[in-house]
Design a protein around this motif. Structure first.
Motif, PDB file in Angstrom:
ATOM      1  N   UNK A   1       0.822  -1.208   0.000  1.00 11.33           N
ATOM      2  CA  UNK A   1       0.000   0.000   0.000  1.00 11.33           C
ATOM      3  C   UNK A   1       0.854   1.256   0.000  1.00 11.33           C
TER       4      UNK A   1
ATOM      5  N   UNK B   1       2.696   1.443  -3.443  1.00 11.01           N
ATOM      6  CA  UNK B   1       1.756   1.810  -4.506  1.00 11.01           C
ATOM      7  C   UNK B   1       1.380   3.292  -4.396  1.00 11.01           C
ATOM      8  N   UNK B   2       1.072   3.714  -3.160  1.00  9.42           N
ATOM      9  CA  UNK B   2       0.639   5.103  -2.992  1.00  9.42           C
ATOM     10  C   UNK B   2       1.679   6.087  -3.492  1.00  9.42           C
TER      11      UNK B   2
ATOM     12  N   UNK C   1       2.291   5.662  -7.353  1.00  9.34           N
ATOM     13  CA  UNK C   1       1.133   6.081  -8.131  1.00  9.34           C
ATOM     14  C   UNK C   1       1.086   7.606  -8.220  1.00  9.34           C
ATOM     15  N   UNK C   2       1.369   8.206  -7.083  1.00 10.88           N
ATOM     16  CA  UNK C   2       1.340   9.655  -7.081  1.00 10.88           C
ATOM     17  C   UNK C   2       2.479  10.233  -7.917  1.00 10.88           C
TER      18      UNK C   2
ATOM     19  N   UNK D   1      -1.640  -1.719 -10.025  1.00 13.19           N
ATOM     20  CA  UNK D   1      -2.323  -0.714  -9.199  1.00 13.19           C
ATOM     21  C   UNK D   1      -1.722   0.677  -9.413  1.00 13.19           C
TER      22      UNK D   1
ATOM     23  N   UNK E   1      -4.399 -10.466 -14.284  1.00 13.33           N
ATOM     24  CA  UNK E   1      -5.080  -9.284 -13.769  1.00 13.33           C
ATOM     25  C   UNK E   1      -4.957  -8.102 -14.728  1.00 13.33           C
TER      26      UNK E   1
ATOM     27  N   UNK F   1       1.078  -7.187  -9.309  1.00 12.68           N
ATOM     28  CA  UNK F   1      -0.070  -6.572  -8.654  1.00 12.68           C
ATOM     29  C   UNK F   1       0.214  -5.087  -8.399  1.00 12.68           C
TER      30      UNK F   1
ATOM     31  N   UNK G   1      -2.711   1.653 -13.466  1.00  9.38           N
ATOM     32  CA  UNK G   1      -4.044   1.511 -14.053  1.00  9.38           C
ATOM     33  C   UNK G   1      -4.761   2.844 -14.299  1.00  9.38           C
ATOM     34  N   UNK G   2      -4.829   3.679 -13.275  1.00 11.58           N
ATOM     35  CA  UNK G   2      -5.624   4.902 -13.389  1.00 11.58           C
ATOM     36  C   UNK G   2      -5.095   5.810 -14.496  1.00 11.58           C
ATOM     37  N   UNK G   3      -3.784   5.960 -14.544  1.00 17.60           N
ATOM     38  CA  UNK G   3      -3.207   6.838 -15.557  1.00 17.60           C
ATOM     39  C   UNK G   3      -3.422   6.279 -16.952  1.00 17.60           C
TER      40      UNK G   3
END
Lengths: 392, 644
Positions: free
Chosen positions: B232, B235-236, B239-240, B310, B361, B306, B313-315
């Protein structure tokens, strides 16, 4: 129960097709029957969604599986709608009044729905994050014997979880605008398990200043039930489908974290109760709207049943970890209680693990379907328009 | 930590056995390529053996005391950092490894004590809880350290170093088709593509020096069952970082509604930017991110993929949505090249995407890419069709002044000049268009000139576009009342068409036969022009009775006057006509000159007797010079040159 229902709706679709073949022969009676059948199916489907028992957690209102059913019904209705509108009729109808006005409005609504789909997809990323945090809570409390260390581990994850779920929409957008920092303010603070600030709130936005509530409000623009003679023609399925689309988007936004939802409960559906098919939708709208009003003031991440469970269980478990830290130990009874709650939380996580990705995929499917229908309608309009001289 | 070290060898025999077992376990644990399960078993065994050692000790009465001592020591090492404002990994490698050692020791004690919980006693339970408490503090701290390291040593890279911004067909037509009346100004850019586009380009998103640190944190957190916390946090931050890089590239978040409403020039630059960002994000950033995940989380099964999913994905979805919005938009002809750019970029990246998201996935992302590619292809074809429709339906109410090269012609030819760049893609996309076309394409009616290029689907479509264009130009030529001007217009425009084909790679697709045919066509129009304009003028100079030596003076005077008036008339009108191509203008003047001047000179020569100044208004030289003024594009008059 769901299996037979799907079957029924599938058969319904087949029968609609068969009817259209006849309708193409120019049978007006048949067209009327198609329209009736369409609204009949709509009302059956939404009645089923309305009657979802709250006590069976799997199918509860706004649970993941309920939303998946909702989207499935949306796709079914959409397929039938397209059939009624495009297959059984003289294609030139769509360029004549009142459809020449209603179809472009419908397409405009479709585009808005696409942005809602994307906003909700973004929101599901956050839900996924909540799930992961809840899983940490579960795995911490699973350890035997439970001690201060485990309880602190659980509490830390719970704190992150609860604060992430309580971020209200305004903060979501604000956090984006200012650069987030990963400060733990090490100096001075002697808390044992610091939770980083702004720990991964709602991720990518749709667009700057975009608002889900405003978007849905805009989708209801010009949405008025057909009157008089229009009511018996194709204006009525366009209206029905529009209401379904607005409702589905509205329900998704209410359930799942989303960019800017202020004023969501104020959105009014111009669906008159005397329309048979609309009754269940109105019922659902009222039910969900009530829920939303209750939560809106507190600031909620969404009405998703699993998230609400998480919140409830999270609060209980938070009390548990607090008292654990305060007393240093706990009674067996409390431990059992916590274990039971933790097991419930584990079950909720499991359901999310199973359902979130399929839900995300399904939303994408809805997205692609809306795009496809839009393209087909535009092409049909284009074909009809070919008879008149081109603009260029 | 070696469990044997701590004990006093009271029961030497037992201790030896345990120590030997311990060594074997450690040796096994050092083997690479162990499965996760096996590794876990070995670790468990390791801590058990440590505990047995202490337990054997405890029979000597020192067991728990010893454990407590060890815990005290570890606790001191761990807790001292809780009041220290410094971060451990910033303080130096020694501090970090000391800390990890203490965490490891605590972990072993926790596992060991837990393993013994069958003969539970109060004291033991107390120590266990204390150990677990210390352990939690350490894990929480490691999470902070991880975030700190990732943020502090995260590196942004300049996209400029990755791909040159203006790649091949960067400066094409950004004009919309409707603005066709404007002069096309932008010419194609150079083929400047300094970077090898297909080259993999991996950068260190986090400084290479700290990778071992992150790995050591990952290792201890995962073995301690704190993997989810690690993921977590990891990833956080990552991702940012990706989101920040995304906005660093200048890519905005746009709703589909925004994109659909966007003006063409703005949309065009956004499409350009998308093509560029997509390449950098996928080929550089995500490839690097994947490497980072693999480096840090390599041996942990599906954890690495994984986390990667995570993080990205959003970008990715955001980038895909822009593509979807573009593909949904109205299929305007001017969108074609930009759409092809996007299509090619995506097609080019598919392999990378399939590798990056090869796990189950990630198949969702893979699928979205393939769908978008299909959609962009359809959209490009629709824009292609729209282009053709736009060409054939481009109507004019008034004739184009001067008979020069029509803007539509310029637009179309400059536009299709870019097509050869997209040869492969266009062929692929057009292959399935008009099934009837395929047969024609295989047997082009262009004689022996049947190279592969002239018979490919794109070649067919190119020729069909120009024939659309030609017939539209013919229609436009009908707007001229003057037949001669019709021919000038067609000559100019067909000449332009041929020049554009000859001067670019288009010639390979049109073929020599086509060029020959069209050369002949504009030459024919030139001849037709001469006939239409000059036959009547020259007819004044014709000798009606070739038998007799000369004509009467009055006839001569009349002929002279007729010629002058006709010539002046032609001069007045045709100076305003235009032949933009200097060579073509020159050629036509020469051939006109040959015909007219020669006839005039002969006419005057045959009637030398009458050629007093009064009735011959124009000298041969004057006529010859005047002809040079034709087709200059501005009307002139010979009226005031001399009166009779």
């Amino acid at each position: 129960m769901p299996a037979t229902d799907y079957q029924a709706s599938f058969l319904g679709r087949i029968s609609i097709r068969r009817n259209q073949v006849i309708a193409m022969d120019g049978n007006h009676e048949q067209e009327l029957q198609d329209l009736e059948l369409f609204s009949k199916h709509v009302s059956e489907r939404f009645a089923e969604l309305l009657s979802s028992p709250d006590d069976i957690p799997f199918d509860a209102l706004l649970s993941i599986s309920w939303l998946r059913k909702l989207l499935d019904f949306f796709l079914c209705c959409e397929a039938e709608f397209k059939g009624v509108l495009m297959m059984g009729n003289d294609p030139s109808q769509i360029s004549k009044p009142p459809l020449d006005r209603l179809i472009p409005e419908f397409l405009d609504r479709s585009v808005k729905a696409l942005d809602v789909c994307n906003a909700v997809t973004n929101g599901l990323e956050s839900v996924r994050h909540y799930q992961k945090l809840a899983e940490i809570v579960v795995s911490a409390l699973e350890q035997k014997p439970i001690g201060d260390g485990q309880s602190r581990r659980a509490k830390k994850a719970l704190t992150s979880l609860m604060s992430a779920m309580n971020v209200d929409d305004k903060e979501c957008s604000a956090a984006k605008a200012t650069e987030r920092s990963w400060s733990f303010s090490r100096r001075g603070v002697s808390s044992k398990d610091r939770v980083p600030e702004h720990f991964r709130s709602v991720s990518n936005q749709v667009a700057k200043n975009w608002s889900a509530a405003k978007q849905i409000q805009a989708m209801t623009n010009n949405l008025v039930p057909p009157r008089g003679a229009e009511g018996s023609g194709l204006a009525s399925p366009v209206y029905t489908m529009s209401v379904i689309m607005v409702f589905v988007m509205w329900a998704l936004v209410a359930a799942i974290p989303c960019q800017e939802r202020n004023g969501l409960s104020a959105i009014h559906f111009p669906a008159p109760k005397q329309l048979n098919w609309a009754q269940s939708i109105i019922g659902l709208h009222e039910k969900i709207g009530e829920e939303w009003k209750k939560k809106e003031k507190k600031g909620t991440a969404g009405l998703l049943d699993e998230m609400q469970k998480m919140e409830k269980l999270g609060n209980i478990l938070m009390d548990f970890t607090d008292s654990f830290q305060f007393h240093g130990d706990i009674t067996d009874q409390k431990a059992e209680e916590a274990a039971a709650r933790s097991a419930e939380l584990a079950e909720t996580c499991r359901r999310m693990e199973e359902g979130l990705l399929p839900l995300q995929i399904q939303i994408r499917e809805v997205f692609h379907r809306i795009v496809k229908t839009r393209t087909e309608l535009l092409n049909a309009l284009d074909q009809v328009g070919k008879s008149s001289p081109p603009l260029l | 930590m070696d469990g044997c070290r701590s004990g006093v060898p009271t029961y030497e025999g037992d201790l030896h056995v345990v120590a030997a077992a311990h060594h074997i376990v450690k040796a096994l644990g050092a083997t690479k390529n162990l499965s996760d399960d096996l590794r876990k078993i070995l670790i468990d065994l390791d801590s058990h053996l440590s505990m047995i050692t202490s337990n054997i000790d405890s029979k000597g009465g020192r067991g728990l005391v010893d454990v407590e001592e060890r815990l005290d020591q570890a606790e001191r090492k761990i807790m001292r950092w809780e009041t220290d404002p410094m971060m451990i990994w910033d303080s130096g490698p020694k501090e970090a490894s000391d800390y990890l050692e203490a965490v490891d020791e605590t972990g072993k004690l926790v596992d060991g004590l837990r393993g013994l919980s069958v003969h539970e006693n109060r004291k033991q339970k107390e120590i266990l809880h204390r150990a677990m408490n210390i352990f939690q503090t350490a894990m929480s701290r490691l999470e902070e350290e991880l975030i700190h390291i990732l943020v502090r040593h995260g590196q942004q890279f300049e996209p400029k170093n990755m791909y040159s911004r203006s790649i091949r067909k960067d400066i094409v037509y950004d004009e919309s088709f409707v603005s066709v009346e404007d002069e096309p100004t932008k010419e194609t850019s150079s083929q400047n593509c300094s970077n090898d586009e297909s080259g993999e380009c991996i950068v260190d998103l986090v400084h290479a020096d700290v990778i071992p640190d992150i790995k050591s944190i990952a290792k201890v957190m995962f073995t301690s069952n704190y993997g989810p916390e690690f993921c977590e946090a990891f990833i956080s931050v990552q991702k940012e970082a990706l989101e920040q890089y995304f906005s660093f590239l200048g890519t905005e978040y746009l709703s589909i509604e925004d994109v659909l409403k966007m003006e063409w020039t703005c949309l065009s630059s956004k499409m350009n930017k998308w093509t560029w960002s997509m390449k950098i994000i996928v080929r550089v950033y995500l490839a690097s991110e994947k490497q980072l995940c693999d480096q840090v989380l390599g041996g942990l099964g599906s954890v690495s993929s994984y986390c990667f999913l995570e993080i990205s994905k959003a970008t990715i979805l955001c980038l895909l949505n822009f593509g979807e919005a573009v593909a949904m938009g109205p299929h305007r002809p001017e969108k074609l090249l930009r759409l092809l750019d996007m299509y090619e970029t995506l097609a080019d990246l598919l392999r990378d995407i399939d590798t990056l998201f090869s796990e189950e996935a990630g198949s969702f992302i893979q699928l979205q890419f393939h769908e978008l590619l299909e959609r962009l292809g359809e959209s490009a074809i629709a824009a292609f069709k729209a282009f053709r429709v736009a060409i054939s339906s481009n109507g004019s109410l008034y004739p184009f002044a001067g008979g020069g090269v029509h803007p539509l012609n310029k637009y179309v030819m400059n536009y299709i000049r870019m097509f050869p760049e997209y040869w492969n893609t266009l062929n692929l996309l057009l292959k399935n268009q008009h099934p009837g076309v395929a047969d024609q394409v295989t047997k082009p009616d262009y004689g022996p000139d049947t190279s592969l290029l002239t018979s490919c689907p794109m070649a067919y479509h190119l020729r069909s576009i120009t024939s659309c264009l030609e017939s539209n130009l013919h229609k436009k030529s009908q707007l001229y009342k003057d037949e001669a001007l019709q021919h000038i217009f067609l000559m100019n425009n067909i000449h332009y068409l041929v020049q554009k084909v000859k001067g670019s790679e288009l010639r390979l697709f049109f073929g020599d036969e086509w060029i020959r045919k069209h050369n002949a066509m504009f030459q024919q129009h030139a001849m037709n022009y001469e006939r239409a304009t000059w036959s009547s003028v020259v007819s004044f100079l014709k000798d009606n009775n070739p038998g007799s030596s000369s004509m009467s003076k009055s006839t001569f005077k009349e002929r002279c006057k007729g010629f002058s008036i006709a010539f002046e008339e032609v001069y007045k009108t045709q100076t305003s006509w235009s032949i933009p191509d200097p060579q073509l203008r020159e050629d036509l003047r020469i051939s006109t000159s040959l015909k007219v001047v020669l006839a005039y000179r002969t006419f005057l020569g045959r009637n030398l007797a009458y050629t007093d100044d009064k009735c011959v208004k124009h000298t041969v030289e004057h006529v010859e010079n005047s002809l040079l003024d034709l087709f200059g594009g501005s009307s002139r008059s010979l009226r005031n040159s001399r009166r009779w």
